[in-house]
Design a protein around this motif. Structure first.
Motif, PDB file in Angstrom:
ATOM      1  N   LEU A 233     -13.755 -25.072 -29.920  1.00  0.00           N
ATOM      2  CA  LEU A 233     -13.427 -24.592 -28.525  1.00  0.00           C
ATOM      3  C   LEU A 233     -11.824 -24.597 -28.514  1.00  0.00           C
ATOM      4  CD1 LEU A 233     -15.607 -26.162 -26.076  1.00  0.00           C
ATOM      5  CD2 LEU A 233     -15.853 -24.084 -27.256  1.00  0.00           C
ATOM      6  N   ALA A 234     -11.348 -23.274 -27.876  1.00  0.00           N
ATOM      7  CA  ALA A 234      -9.926 -22.971 -27.869  1.00  0.00           C
ATOM      8  C   ALA A 234      -9.695 -22.068 -27.006  1.00  0.00           C
ATOM      9  CB  ALA A 234      -9.406 -22.463 -29.448  1.00  0.00           C
ATOM     10  N   ALA A 235      -8.727 -22.165 -26.498  1.00  0.00           N
ATOM     11  CA  ALA A 235      -8.216 -21.014 -25.406  1.00  0.00           C
ATOM     12  C   ALA A 235      -6.983 -20.168 -25.557  1.00  0.00           C
ATOM     13  CB  ALA A 235      -7.853 -21.856 -23.935  1.00  0.00           C
ATOM     14  N   SER A 236      -6.763 -19.134 -25.021  1.00  0.00           N
ATOM     15  CA  SER A 236      -5.421 -18.170 -25.184  1.00  0.00           C
ATOM     16  C   SER A 236      -4.382 -18.834 -24.037  1.00  0.00           C
ATOM     17  CB  SER A 236      -5.796 -16.798 -25.129  1.00  0.00           C
ATOM     18  OG  SER A 236      -6.550 -16.535 -26.289  1.00  0.00           O
ATOM     19  N   THR A 237      -4.891 -19.171 -23.142  1.00  0.00           N
ATOM     20  CA  THR A 237      -4.293 -19.505 -21.994  1.00  0.00           C
ATOM     21  C   THR A 237      -4.900 -20.643 -21.288  1.00  0.00           C
ATOM     22  OG1 THR A 237      -3.514 -17.075 -21.411  1.00  0.00           O
ATOM     23  CG2 THR A 237      -3.110 -18.846 -19.672  1.00  0.00           C
ATOM     24  N   VAL A 238      -4.114 -21.761 -20.713  1.00  0.00           N
ATOM     25  CA  VAL A 238      -4.489 -23.035 -20.387  1.00  0.00           C
ATOM     26  C   VAL A 238      -3.692 -22.851 -18.937  1.00  0.00           C
ATOM     27  CG1 VAL A 238      -4.687 -25.375 -20.276  1.00  0.00           C
ATOM     28  CG2 VAL A 238      -5.186 -23.979 -22.288  1.00  0.00           C
ATOM     29  N   VAL A 239      -4.352 -23.228 -17.773  1.00  0.00           N
ATOM     30  CA  VAL A 239      -3.660 -23.271 -16.383  1.00  0.00           C
ATOM     31  C   VAL A 239      -3.750 -24.742 -15.928  1.00  0.00           C
ATOM     32  CG1 VAL A 239      -3.601 -22.290 -14.202  1.00  0.00           C
ATOM     33  CG2 VAL A 239      -3.931 -20.871 -16.062  1.00  0.00           C
ATOM     34  N   VAL A 240      -2.879 -25.393 -15.756  1.00  0.00           N
ATOM     35  CA  VAL A 240      -3.238 -26.816 -15.036  1.00  0.00           C
ATOM     36  C   VAL A 240      -2.722 -26.455 -13.564  1.00  0.00           C
ATOM     37  CG1 VAL A 240      -2.694 -29.195 -15.025  1.00  0.00           C
ATOM     38  CG2 VAL A 240      -2.619 -28.011 -17.335  1.00  0.00           C
TER      39      VAL A 240
END
Length: 315
Positions: A233-240
């Motif tokens: 699993l991987a993301a292009s953008t991560v928003v915390v």
């Protein structure tokens, strides 16, 4: 933009989607619904399919969530986490394990026009709220019999899976426009960052930037996250996204109070993309609005193209 102020625009878009589907041979089923509930809007199918995903150890690895456009990470009872995967651009053959809905989901989903929500059930006092919400609830018993099955080599309750094609929903990429997200080239500024860990009381998520892959690999509770097919699993953008997390009116069978994450309002966020971190502000005036993310100087903050993970962390 509030739903009531642009119903005509969305109706027009729905008509366009319907025509496109007819040309392509896709199926769009007006909702006669196992629950007998007439569809809001045009009845041309949900603009997105949202699926509640189990995220405790026995539920992993999950199936199909790598195809989601957006994955929202919520805190649930006992400080654990649960995911809501939102599908618009592509829907896989199987998704799961599917688990129960929470009050946080209802506020979050109001940004979409006529979404379909797949979930295993909910606390009895929450069910009337789900029934009254502007969404198409499709748990077992209100979905075609072929939609859900038990399997995956897991034990109950971590073994409920969804065949989304049986729901005959019609998600489309245009359904994401109401999220408020913008996509585009990397903005100026930000600081180099290759790792970020977000902690819940009983769960943690780590995002590692992999330069040669151009994405953030994901670890959950210290273990690399993979699908049941072995894909990382991987993301292009991560928003915390830092939000107020407070007790709700509901609790689980053990008496643990369900937390409610307030996604309407404004606050701080940390946006990760392209190996950099950006201090951001988020704003969502009403539940019918999407969430806007801006830089410190107020400029829109675009995301990188690809899967987005939004983690609701305690402010």
């Amino acid at each position: 933009m509030r739903r009531r102020t642009h119903t005509r625009i969305r109706t027009g878009a729905a008509v366009a989607i319907t025509l496109a589907a007819l040309v392509s041979g896709c199926t769009i089923e007006p909702d006669g619904g196992a629950d007998g509930k007439p569809p809001p809007g045009t009845g041309a199918g949900g603009t997105v399919l949202a699926v509640k995903i189990d995220n405790v150890g026995p539920a992993r690895p999950q199936t199909g969530i790598d195809a989601a456009d957006v994955i929202y990470v919520e805190q649930v009872e006992a400080g654990l986490s649960r995911l809501m995967a939102v599908f618009a651009s592509h829907v896989p053959a199987t998704i799961g394990p599917v688990r129960s809905a929470r009050e946080t989901d209802l506020e979050l989903l109001r940004q979409f026009d006529d979404p379909v929500l797949a979930f295993s059930g909910a606390q009895s006092k929450l069910l009337p709220l789900i029934a009254d919400a502007p969404l198409r609830a499709r748990p077992p018993g209100k979905a075609p019999a072929a939609a859900y099955y038990r399997g995956g080599g897991k034990v109950a309750p971590h073994n409920l899976f969804l065949r989304p094609a049986a729901l005959k929903a019609a998600p489309s990429a245009g359904g994401l426009s109401s999220t408020g997200f913008r996509f585009g080239p990397r903005p100026a500024g930000g600081t180099p960052e290759t790792r970020r860990t977000v902690r819940f009381p009983s769960a943690r998520f780590t995002f590692d930037w992999v330069e040669y892959e151009g994405r953030w690999r994901i670890a959950m509770d210290g273990e690399r996250a993979r699908t049941s097919a072995g894909k990382e699993l991987a993301a292009s953008t991560v928003v915390v996204q830092y939000v107020k997390i407070r007790p709700s009116r509901f609790h689980d069978r053990s008496g643990n109070v369900s937390p409610f994450s307030e996604t309407v309002g404004s606050g701080k966020a940390r946006v990760l993309r392209d190996g950099r971190a950006y201090d951001a502000r988020w704003k969502r005036p009403t539940a019918e609005d999407g969430t806007e993310f801006t830089t410190a100087d107020g400029a829109p903050l675009p995301f990188a193209k690809g899967q987005v993970w939004v983690v609701y962390a305690k402010a």
